[in-house]
Design a protein around this motif. Structure first.
Motif, PDB file in Angstrom:
ATOM      1  N   THR A   1       0.829  -1.245  -0.083  1.00  0.00           N
ATOM      2  CA  THR A   1      -0.025   0.067  -0.124  1.00  0.00           C
ATOM      3  C   THR A   1       0.870   1.275  -0.012  1.00  0.00           C
ATOM      4  O   THR A   1       0.509   2.128  -0.861  1.00  0.00           O
ATOM      5  CB  THR A   1      -0.946  -0.094   1.249  1.00  0.00           C
ATOM      6  OG1 THR A   1      -1.842  -1.170   1.161  1.00  0.00           O
ATOM      7  CG2 THR A   1      -1.808   1.164   1.345  1.00  0.00           C
TER       8      THR A   1
ATOM      9  N   SER B   1      -1.495   8.939   4.884  1.00  0.00           N
ATOM     10  CA  SER B   1      -2.836   8.257   4.644  1.00  0.00           C
ATOM     11  C   SER B   1      -2.647   7.038   4.423  1.00  0.00           C
ATOM     12  O   SER B   1      -3.278   5.743   4.859  1.00  0.00           O
ATOM     13  CB  SER B   1      -3.784   8.877   3.656  1.00  0.00           C
ATOM     14  OG  SER B   1      -4.997   8.417   3.568  1.00  0.00           O
TER      15      SER B   1
ATOM     16  N   THR C   1      -3.556   3.435   6.328  1.00  0.00           N
ATOM     17  CA  THR C   1      -4.136   2.516   5.662  1.00  0.00           C
ATOM     18  C   THR C   1      -3.709   1.025   5.615  1.00  0.00           C
ATOM     19  O   THR C   1      -4.285   0.013   6.004  1.00  0.00           O
ATOM     20  CB  THR C   1      -4.629   2.998   4.221  1.00  0.00           C
ATOM     21  OG1 THR C   1      -5.467   4.127   4.344  1.00  0.00           O
ATOM     22  CG2 THR C   1      -5.640   2.082   3.802  1.00  0.00           C
TER      23      THR C   1
ATOM     24  N   VAL D   1      -9.931   2.540   7.683  1.00  0.00           N
ATOM     25  CA  VAL D   1      -9.512   2.463   6.149  1.00  0.00           C
ATOM     26  C   VAL D   1     -10.305   3.452   5.187  1.00  0.00           C
ATOM     27  O   VAL D   1      -9.695   4.495   4.514  1.00  0.00           O
ATOM     28  CB  VAL D   1      -9.309   1.394   5.658  1.00  0.00           C
ATOM     29  CG1 VAL D   1      -8.900   1.178   4.303  1.00  0.00           C
ATOM     30  CG2 VAL D   1      -8.280   0.427   6.631  1.00  0.00           C
ATOM     31  N   ARG D   2     -11.576   3.417   5.184  1.00  0.00           N
ATOM     32  CA  ARG D   2     -12.442   4.095   4.445  1.00  0.00           C
ATOM     33  C   ARG D   2     -12.289   5.661   4.776  1.00  0.00           C
ATOM     34  O   ARG D   2     -12.350   6.624   3.854  1.00  0.00           O
ATOM     35  CB  ARG D   2     -13.982   3.607   4.253  1.00  0.00           C
ATOM     36  CG  ARG D   2     -14.877   4.250   3.441  1.00  0.00           C
ATOM     37  CD  ARG D   2     -16.150   3.580   3.315  1.00  0.00           C
ATOM     38  NE  ARG D   2     -17.003   4.386   2.482  1.00  0.00           N
ATOM     39  CZ  ARG D   2     -17.071   4.105   1.175  1.00  0.00           C
ATOM     40  NH1 ARG D   2     -16.188   3.620   0.589  1.00  0.00           N
ATOM     41  NH2 ARG D   2     -17.862   4.780   0.523  1.00  0.00           N
TER      42      ARG D   2
ATOM     43  N   GLN E   1      -9.236   7.418   3.391  1.00  0.00           N
ATOM     44  CA  GLN E   1      -9.234   7.634   1.972  1.00  0.00           C
ATOM     45  C   GLN E   1      -9.558   9.109   1.645  1.00  0.00           C
ATOM     46  O   GLN E   1     -10.587   9.783   2.160  1.00  0.00           O
ATOM     47  CB  GLN E   1     -10.188   6.925   1.097  1.00  0.00           C
ATOM     48  CG  GLN E   1     -10.093   5.182   1.307  1.00  0.00           C
ATOM     49  CD  GLN E   1      -8.326   4.973   1.222  1.00  0.00           C
ATOM     50  OE1 GLN E   1      -7.910   5.274   0.237  1.00  0.00           O
ATOM     51  NE2 GLN E   1      -8.001   4.106   1.989  1.00  0.00           N
TER      52      GLN E   1
END
Length: 224
Positions: free
Chosen positions: A108, A145, A149, A213-214, A217
């Motif tokens: 990621t 970010s 994540t 996590v969402r 974003q």
């Protein structure tokens, strides 16, 4: 229905495991991403090594680690003499969760770093930053970010690990039985009610991590 004492012990153990493995995800994931993007000229071998836990069956990795770190191996004997035992211990559970989740952090963060303009790196070097300092002071804060994540995804993966944990930890009741292994044991013994309750707890934890996590974003801008 209430949780059994063994289930509570498994829940506490999983919480303890999460506390110890999360900082390791963050640090090791950042260092490996740096090595893959900036540190090595030909990082193909390291990239393949990091990707192995994603592609290989967990039980195969667990068996390989058991063979490598067991008391019958030279490395395992040496570690035991030094007071570090990874087989049938909390350290083994930590290693299992770490290996299972680490690729999610690295991949990621690696993807986020590779999308950054190369000019940023060159500008930081021109202003006097060393390559590693440029990574920590420029690139990593911008990709914060993606970094967080990856850590959350890795934690969700690590908490649900069964195959490697089963081989290294031994699934010892009250000692190396994590929440995911407690679910496995409940289903094996036919206690489906306990298994359903534990599954709801573990699923809820992972769902909460996915919601974080969402939330991390970036939001797309809207045209007015």
């Amino acid at each position: 229905m209430n949780l059994s004492p063994d289930a509570w012990a498994a829940l506490v153990l999983s919480g303890r495991l999460a506390l110890w493995v999360t900082p390791a995800y963050a640090l090791a994931g950042a260092l490996l991403a740096w090595a893959l993007v900036f540190g090595l000229k030909r990082p193909g071998w390291l990239d393949a090594l990091v990707t192995i836990p994603i592609a290989f069956p967990p039980v195969v990795i667990g068996f390989a680690l058991l063979w490598l770190l067991g008391r019958q191996s030279l490395l395992g004997q040496t570690l035991v003499e030094l007071g570090v035992g990874f087989v049938f211990s909390f350290q083994g559970l930590w290693l299992a969760a770490f290996i299972a989740g680490l690729p999610l952090v690295v991949k990621t963060l690696q993807a986020a770093l590779q999308t950054q303009p190369r000019d940023w790196h060159e500008t930081a070097l021109t202003l006097g930053c060393k390559p590693f300092a440029a990574f920590w002071l420029v690139h990593l804060p911008i990709a914060r970010s993606a970094w967080l994540t990856g850590v959350l995804l890795a934690l969700a993966r690590g908490l649900g690990e069964v195959g490697i944990s089963l081989m290294l930890g031994g699934n010892i009741l009250g000692r190396t039985e994590t929440l995911s292994l407690a679910i496995f044991n409940a289903v094996t013994t036919g206690d489906y009610a306990q298994g359903a309750l534990l599954s709801a707890l573990l699923g809820g934890c992972c769902l909460g991590l996915l919601m974080l996590v969402r939330w991390l974003q970036p939001r797309p801008s809207r045209c007015v």
